[in-house]
Design an enzyme around this catalytic site. Structure first.
Site, PDB file in Angstrom:
ATOM      1  N   SER A 176      11.746  19.877 -26.908  1.00 16.08           N
ATOM      2  CA  SER A 176      12.402  20.782 -25.968  1.00 16.08           C
ATOM      3  C   SER A 176      11.454  21.905 -25.610  1.00 16.08           C
ATOM      4  O   SER A 176      10.594  22.297 -26.407  1.00 16.08           O
ATOM      5  CB  SER A 176      13.668  21.375 -26.587  1.00 16.08           C
ATOM      6  OG  SER A 176      14.241  22.352 -25.739  1.00 16.08           O
ATOM      7  N   TYR A 180      18.663  26.683 -33.107  1.00 19.62           N
ATOM      8  CA  TYR A 180      18.366  25.456 -32.359  1.00 19.62           C
ATOM      9  C   TYR A 180      16.907  25.448 -31.923  1.00 19.62           C
ATOM     10  O   TYR A 180      16.195  24.446 -32.085  1.00 19.62           O
ATOM     11  CB  TYR A 180      19.270  25.329 -31.139  1.00 19.62           C
ATOM     12  CG  TYR A 180      18.865  24.200 -30.216  1.00 19.62           C
ATOM     13  CD1 TYR A 180      19.166  22.882 -30.530  1.00 19.62           C
ATOM     14  CD2 TYR A 180      18.147  24.452 -29.043  1.00 19.62           C
ATOM     15  CE1 TYR A 180      18.778  21.841 -29.698  1.00 19.62           C
ATOM     16  CE2 TYR A 180      17.764  23.414 -28.213  1.00 19.62           C
ATOM     17  CZ  TYR A 180      18.070  22.114 -28.542  1.00 19.62           C
ATOM     18  OH  TYR A 180      17.668  21.074 -27.736  1.00 19.62           O
TER      19      TYR A 180
END
Length: 227
Positions: A136, A148
């Site tokens: 990501s 996250y």
């Protein structure tokens, strides 16, 4: 003989769209996820001769090993793995974050990735195959207080570490690093984000390279709206 691709987190979003595009490109598919009903629907869409559904929770090592064993039993080989299973934050930020959610994210996004790789490596060494990771952009920049984001930093780093460990084996490692993607991963629609198919095309691009070419990282971002 058609090549064989295993996908974790295959039931929706990026995983499901990658399965569709890979099937169209001639791959045989082993599709793993926790949601069995969605997996079954996807296999029915793609055809049972081309796709196999395997219930798989990557937090469990035995499940990861079962996914690989099912691929070898059904198709006799495994040429690529797309480690796509992931979990987001129920409440972002340091002060509002839920430690139980953090534990689930770490188990899925970090431990699950490592366990998927460990289970797949013997078969990928045999096929001189490829291991693709959903990283990501959140793993390339600092998001204040984001657990996250920290798990995606770990995923990106693991891609580097895995590549070094496999040097000379013929197994290639690619980390796909998208920005925001409009998928069921989010509770609300993200029309300004990428589409799942945009990321899937990047995965297929990496998988389509000749054996002497290794795509280390692909960063995919939506174009900024005009002012």
């Amino acid at each position: 003989m058609d090549k064989v691709l295993a996908i974790t987190g295959a039931s929706t979003g990026i995983g499901a769209e990658t399965a569709r595009q890979a099937a169209a490109a001639g791959w045989r598919l082993v599709l793993g996820a926790r949601t069995e009903a969605r997996l079954a629907a996807l296999v029915a869409e793609l055809g049972e001769d081309r796709a196999l559904a395997v219930p798989c929770d990557v937090r469990e090592m035995a499940a990861c090993e079962g996914l690989v064993a099912a691929a070898l039993a059904r198709f006799g080989r495994l040429d690529a793995v797309f480690a796509n299973a992931g979990l987001g934050a129920s409440r972002p930020g340091l002060d509002e974050g839920d430690p139980e959610n953090w534990a689930e994210m770490a188990a899925t996004n970090m431990l699950g990735l490592a366990q998927t790789a460990r289970a797949a490596m013997p078969a990928l060494r045999d096929s001189r195959g490829q291991f693709v990771i959903t990283g990501s952009v959140a793993g390339r920049k600092v998001l204040k207080g984001s657990f996250y984001g920290a798990t995606k930093w770990a995923a990106n780093a693991y891609g580097y570490n895995l590549r070094e460990a496999l040097a000379g084996s013929g197994v290639r490692v690619t980390v796909i690093e998208p920005g925001m993607v409009d998928t069921p991963f989010f509770d609300e629609p993200k029309p300004q984000g990428l589409e799942a198919g945009d990321v899937a095309r990047s995965v297929l691009f990496a998988l389509s390279q000749p054996p002497h070419v290794e795509i280390h990282e692909l960063v995919i971002l939506p174009c900024r709206a005009e002012d």
